[in-house]
Design a protein around this motif. Structure first.
Motif, PDB file in Angstrom:
ATOM      1  N   HIS A  80       0.776  -1.422  -0.017  1.00 21.89           N
ATOM      2  CA  HIS A  80       0.145  -0.130  -0.034  1.00 21.89           C
ATOM      3  C   HIS A  80       0.663   1.079   0.098  1.00 21.89           C
ATOM      4  O   HIS A  80       0.356   2.356  -0.412  1.00 21.89           O
ATOM      5  N   ALA A  81       2.229   1.378   0.226  1.00 21.93           N
ATOM      6  CA  ALA A  81       2.908   2.537   0.805  1.00 21.93           C
ATOM      7  C   ALA A  81       3.097   3.102  -0.427  1.00 21.93           C
ATOM      8  O   ALA A  81       3.623   4.325  -0.449  1.00 21.93           O
ATOM      9  N   GLY A  82       3.937   2.267  -1.308  1.00 15.92           N
ATOM     10  CA  GLY A  82       4.516   2.679  -2.225  1.00 15.92           C
ATOM     11  C   GLY A  82       5.822   3.331  -2.057  1.00 15.92           C
ATOM     12  O   GLY A  82       6.291   4.383  -2.476  1.00 15.92           O
ATOM     13  N   ALA A  83       6.376   2.853  -0.999  1.00 15.49           N
ATOM     14  CA  ALA A  83       7.805   3.307  -0.337  1.00 15.49           C
ATOM     15  C   ALA A  83       9.122   2.792  -1.153  1.00 15.49           C
ATOM     16  O   ALA A  83       9.037   1.903  -1.650  1.00 15.49           O
ATOM     17  N   SER A  84       9.933   3.593  -0.871  1.00 15.21           N
ATOM     18  CA  SER A  84      11.202   3.213  -1.775  1.00 15.21           C
ATOM     19  C   SER A  84      12.196   2.711  -0.641  1.00 15.21           C
ATOM     20  O   SER A  84      13.174   2.119  -0.920  1.00 15.21           O
ATOM     21  N   ARG A  85      12.010   3.016   0.566  1.00 15.90           N
ATOM     22  CA  ARG A  85      13.160   2.783   1.569  1.00 15.90           C
ATOM     23  C   ARG A  85      12.297   2.501   2.873  1.00 15.90           C
ATOM     24  O   ARG A  85      11.236   3.237   3.390  1.00 15.90           O
ATOM     25  N   ILE A  86      12.776   1.545   3.698  1.00 18.66           N
ATOM     26  CA  ILE A  86      12.339   0.895   4.976  1.00 18.66           C
ATOM     27  C   ILE A  86      13.528   1.408   6.038  1.00 18.66           C
ATOM     28  O   ILE A  86      14.469   0.574   5.761  1.00 18.66           O
ATOM     29  N   ASN A  87      13.279   1.934   7.094  1.00 14.06           N
ATOM     30  CA  ASN A  87      14.399   1.912   8.038  1.00 14.06           C
ATOM     31  C   ASN A  87      13.816   1.082   9.216  1.00 14.06           C
ATOM     32  O   ASN A  87      12.650   1.275   9.987  1.00 14.06           O
ATOM     33  N   ILE A  88      14.631   0.014   9.808  1.00 16.70           N
ATOM     34  CA  ILE A  88      14.459  -0.669  10.796  1.00 16.70           C
ATOM     35  C   ILE A  88      15.324  -0.226  11.796  1.00 16.70           C
ATOM     36  O   ILE A  88      16.582  -0.350  11.624  1.00 16.70           O
ATOM     37  N   THR A  89      14.903  -0.233  13.195  1.00 12.33           N
ATOM     38  CA  THR A  89      15.684   0.388  14.329  1.00 12.33           C
ATOM     39  C   THR A  89      15.409  -0.546  15.165  1.00 12.33           C
ATOM     40  O   THR A  89      14.265  -0.902  15.795  1.00 12.33           O
ATOM     41  N   LEU A  90      16.243  -1.138  15.796  1.00  9.88           N
ATOM     42  CA  LEU A  90      16.278  -2.241  17.297  1.00  9.88           C
ATOM     43  C   LEU A  90      17.077  -1.600  18.161  1.00  9.88           C
ATOM     44  O   LEU A  90      18.222  -1.352  17.949  1.00  9.88           O
ATOM     45  N   GLN A  91      16.209  -1.118  19.381  1.00  7.78           N
ATOM     46  CA  GLN A  91      17.058  -0.353  20.302  1.00  7.78           C
ATOM     47  C   GLN A  91      17.130  -1.717  21.362  1.00  7.78           C
ATOM     48  O   GLN A  91      15.834  -1.782  22.078  1.00  7.78           O
ATOM     49  N   TYR A  92      18.261  -1.893  22.172  1.00  9.74           N
ATOM     50  CA  TYR A  92      18.228  -2.776  23.097  1.00  9.74           C
ATOM     51  C   TYR A  92      18.860  -2.053  24.351  1.00  9.74           C
ATOM     52  O   TYR A  92      19.911  -1.360  24.265  1.00  9.74           O
ATOM     53  N   SER A  93      18.178  -2.013  25.497  1.00 11.36           N
ATOM     54  CA  SER A  93      18.593  -1.391  26.571  1.00 11.36           C
ATOM     55  C   SER A  93      17.988  -2.364  27.650  1.00 11.36           C
ATOM     56  O   SER A  93      17.221  -3.183  27.577  1.00 11.36           O
ATOM     57  N   GLU A  94      18.785  -2.266  28.944  1.00 10.71           N
ATOM     58  CA  GLU A  94      18.129  -3.062  29.932  1.00 10.71           C
ATOM     59  C   GLU A  94      16.772  -2.858  30.503  1.00 10.71           C
ATOM     60  O   GLU A  94      16.265  -4.034  30.780  1.00 10.71           O
ATOM     61  N   GLN A  95      16.081  -2.068  30.271  1.00 10.52           N
ATOM     62  CA  GLN A  95      14.752  -1.835  30.831  1.00 10.52           C
ATOM     63  C   GLN A  95      13.772  -1.907  29.558  1.00 10.52           C
ATOM     64  O   GLN A  95      12.497  -1.713  29.841  1.00 10.52           O
ATOM     65  N   LEU A  96      14.391  -1.589  28.472  1.00 11.05           N
ATOM     66  CA  LEU A  96      13.398  -1.499  27.082  1.00 11.05           C
ATOM     67  C   LEU A  96      13.884  -1.919  25.793  1.00 11.05           C
ATOM     68  O   LEU A  96      15.295  -1.966  25.550  1.00 11.05           O
ATOM     69  N   PHE A  97      13.074  -2.597  25.122  1.00 10.50           N
ATOM     70  CA  PHE A  97      13.333  -3.015  23.850  1.00 10.50           C
ATOM     71  C   PHE A  97      12.130  -2.264  22.713  1.00 10.50           C
ATOM     72  O   PHE A  97      11.211  -2.444  23.123  1.00 10.50           O
ATOM     73  N   ASN A  98      12.986  -1.642  21.673  1.00  5.91           N
ATOM     74  CA  ASN A  98      12.208  -1.089  20.946  1.00  5.91           C
ATOM     75  C   ASN A  98      12.403  -1.473  19.480  1.00  5.91           C
ATOM     76  O   ASN A  98      13.723  -1.711  18.946  1.00  5.91           O
ATOM     77  N   LEU A  99      11.278  -1.841  18.709  1.00  7.16           N
ATOM     78  CA  LEU A  99      11.437  -2.082  17.187  1.00  7.16           C
ATOM     79  C   LEU A  99      10.583  -1.066  16.468  1.00  7.16           C
ATOM     80  O   LEU A  99       9.501  -1.222  16.808  1.00  7.16           O
ATOM     81  N   THR A 100      11.435  -0.404  15.540  1.00  7.60           N
ATOM     82  CA  THR A 100      10.941   0.767  14.931  1.00  7.60           C
ATOM     83  C   THR A 100      11.120   0.514  13.257  1.00  7.60           C
ATOM     84  O   THR A 100      11.973   0.225  12.835  1.00  7.60           O
ATOM     85  N   LEU A 101       9.993   0.713  12.711  1.00  5.62           N
ATOM     86  CA  LEU A 101       9.744   0.417  11.288  1.00  5.62           C
ATOM     87  C   LEU A 101       9.259   1.582  10.791  1.00  5.62           C
ATOM     88  O   LEU A 101       8.049   2.117  10.728  1.00  5.62           O
ATOM     89  N   GLU A 102      10.236   2.398   9.998  1.00  2.03           N
ATOM     90  CA  GLU A 102       9.702   3.680   9.200  1.00  2.03           C
ATOM     91  C   GLU A 102       9.682   3.347   7.670  1.00  2.03           C
ATOM     92  O   GLU A 102      10.888   2.862   7.135  1.00  2.03           O
ATOM     93  N   ASP A 103       8.736   3.911   6.977  1.00  2.00           N
ATOM     94  CA  ASP A 103       8.848   4.134   5.704  1.00  2.00           C
ATOM     95  C   ASP A 103       8.803   5.243   5.010  1.00  2.00           C
ATOM     96  O   ASP A 103       8.285   6.264   5.716  1.00  2.00           O
ATOM     97  N   ASP A 104       8.988   5.563   3.822  1.00  2.00           N
ATOM     98  CA  ASP A 104       8.890   6.917   3.191  1.00  2.00           C
ATOM     99  C   ASP A 104       7.876   6.983   2.006  1.00  2.00           C
ATOM    100  O   ASP A 104       7.882   7.622   1.437  1.00  2.00           O
ATOM    101  N   GLY A 105       6.732   6.169   2.447  1.00  2.00           N
ATOM    102  CA  GLY A 105       5.728   5.946   1.475  1.00  2.00           C
ATOM    103  C   GLY A 105       4.795   7.216   1.547  1.00  2.00           C
ATOM    104  O   GLY A 105       5.003   7.956   2.008  1.00  2.00           O
TER     105      GLY A 105
END
Lengths: 142, 272
Positions: free
Chosen positions: B183-208
């Motif tokens: 659906h997005a018609g994006a050309s790029r996806i940025n995936i960020t994994l953030q690991y810390s003791e108290q928190l884990f973050n999975l971020t998926l960003e697209d430029d669609g």
């Protein structure tokens, strides 16, 4: 009995042994301070025993509720045994408190105390009988 | 005299009623405990079912990818090799050698692609090597296909979240990637994994092309809802940021120390 009941959930040896030691000490003290010695009714020891049994009963309830496993109380023999004991020894604390004074100053009032004792005995044996019936159900269903 | 009688009766009543009240309280508490245990068992059941569904979906997705890859890439390459070899039969010796070399290179490429595919086909391989490796492999595969550019970034020292949780996170990634591709018609996806003791973050960003989350809530959005529900089962929180023309960003945040009652970090025996 309490050793077995509490022992189902945790190691109750220390608690039971401590209680027995306290009771024994109370008995020894009372034995030597009473004029009639061994032939006298050791009311302090009895009161101490009542308190101890009440504490054990309450402690049993506590470990029962704290335990992660669920038990159907309606058919749990241990629960009814402890309930009978709790009712009896909690109730007899009243009788113990009033017995000496009332029997001395108003001898007629002893009758009320006898009634109370009778009620407590009926509750005690009622609960215990039901407890044995539950045990019978459980063992015959196995 | 009457006073004493009253005191006796009153105290007796109190001493009889107190244990009675206690027994009633214990009974009520015990019932609540039963209810709590039943709810816990139910949640565990639901969670296991959902996990099983997730596993099947991951496998289906992987098989779909494999099918497409075989059809679009390997079959094409092998057809070309076949054609090349057919032409080589009638060609002069110099040309023949050139075509054979070309065919050998193409076959080597096809073998390499098949090797990668066999890895992605193996579900256990994905989970055994952890979320990070699985995402890396998937990002490489997509980047090689040239459909879209995936950038994977890792902040902090990576650690295992437990097979169950990693599987769900992988599925969230797959679902999100699917949505972006469809659906997005994006050309790029940025995936960020953030690991810390108290928190884990999975971020998926697209430029669609992005969308309005409010409109999406009323419409289809079942994929997004699925993601949110699954994340919630792990005790994670999903946040969605998007607006028309400005791409989309999905962030799943989890406290790795928070243990759900029904999720023990292991996989059920059903598939794995």
């Amino acid at each position: 009995m309490f050793y077995n009941l509490i022992g189902k959930y945790l190691t109750g040896k220390f608690i039971i042994v401590t209680g027995l030691v306290i009771l024994f000490l109370l008995y020894i003290i009372e034995l030597f301070t009473n004029v009639s010695g061994i032939f006298n009714f050791n009311s302090t020891t009895y009161a101490g025993m009542s308190v101890l049994f009440v504490i054990y009963s309450l402690y049993y309830y506590y470990v029962l509720l704290k335990s992660e496993a669920y038990a159907e109380l309606k058919f749990l023999p241990e629960f009814w045994w402890v309930t009978g004991t709790l009712f009896f020894f909690f109730g007899t604390t009243t009788v113990n408190l009033f017995y000496t004074q009332l029997s001395k100053s108003y001898p007629d009032n002893k009758l009320y105390l006898v009634y109370i004792s009778d009620i407590l005995i009926v509750i005690l044996y009622g609960c215990w009988s039901y407890s044995f019936i539950c045990k019978r159900w459980i063992t015959s269903n196995k | 005299m009457d006073n004493i009688k009253q005191i006796i009766i009153l105290s007796t009543c109190i001493f009889l009623l107190a244990p009675l009240a206690l027994v009633i309280y214990i009974n009520i508490y015990n019932r609540r405990k039963k209810k709590h245990i039943d709810e816990k068992a139910h949640l565990k059941n639901v969670f296991q079912q959902e996990l099983l569904k997730t596993q099947i979906e991951v496998q289906e997705e992987t098989l779909g990818n494999v099918g497409r890859e075989i059809h679009d890439n390997i079959t094409q390459v092998l057809s070309f090799v076949k054609l090349n070899l057919a032409l080589a039969a009638n060609a002069d010796p110099a040309d023949q050698q050139k075509k054979i070399n070309e065919s050998r290179e193409l076959i080597a490429r096809a073998i390499n692609d098949l090797r990668h595919l066999s890895k992605s086909l193996n579900f256990e391989h994905i989970m055994q090597h952890g979320l990070l490796n699985a995402l890396n492999a998937e990002a490489d595969r997509i980047n090689n296909s040239g459909i879209i550019q995936i950038n994977l970034r890792v902040d902090g020292d990576s650690y295992s979240l437990g097979a169950q949780r990693e599987l769900v996170f992988f599925r969230i990634f797959q679902e999100s990637l699917n949505n972006t591709l469809k659906h997005a018609g994006a050309s790029r996806i940025n995936i960020t994994l953030q690991y810390s003791e108290q928190l884990f973050n999975l971020t998926l960003e697209d430029d669609g092309m992005g969308f309005s989350p409010d409109e999406m809530a009323g419409n289809a959005g079942s994929g997004l809802k699925n993601m949110q529900n699954r994340a919630a089962m792990l005790g994670a929180v999903t946040s969605l940021y998007s607006s028309p023309g400005k791409g989309c960003s999905i962030r799943v945040t989890l406290n790795p120390n928070k243990k759900q009652l029904y999720a023990d970090g292991n996989l059920p025996n059903s598939i794995s």
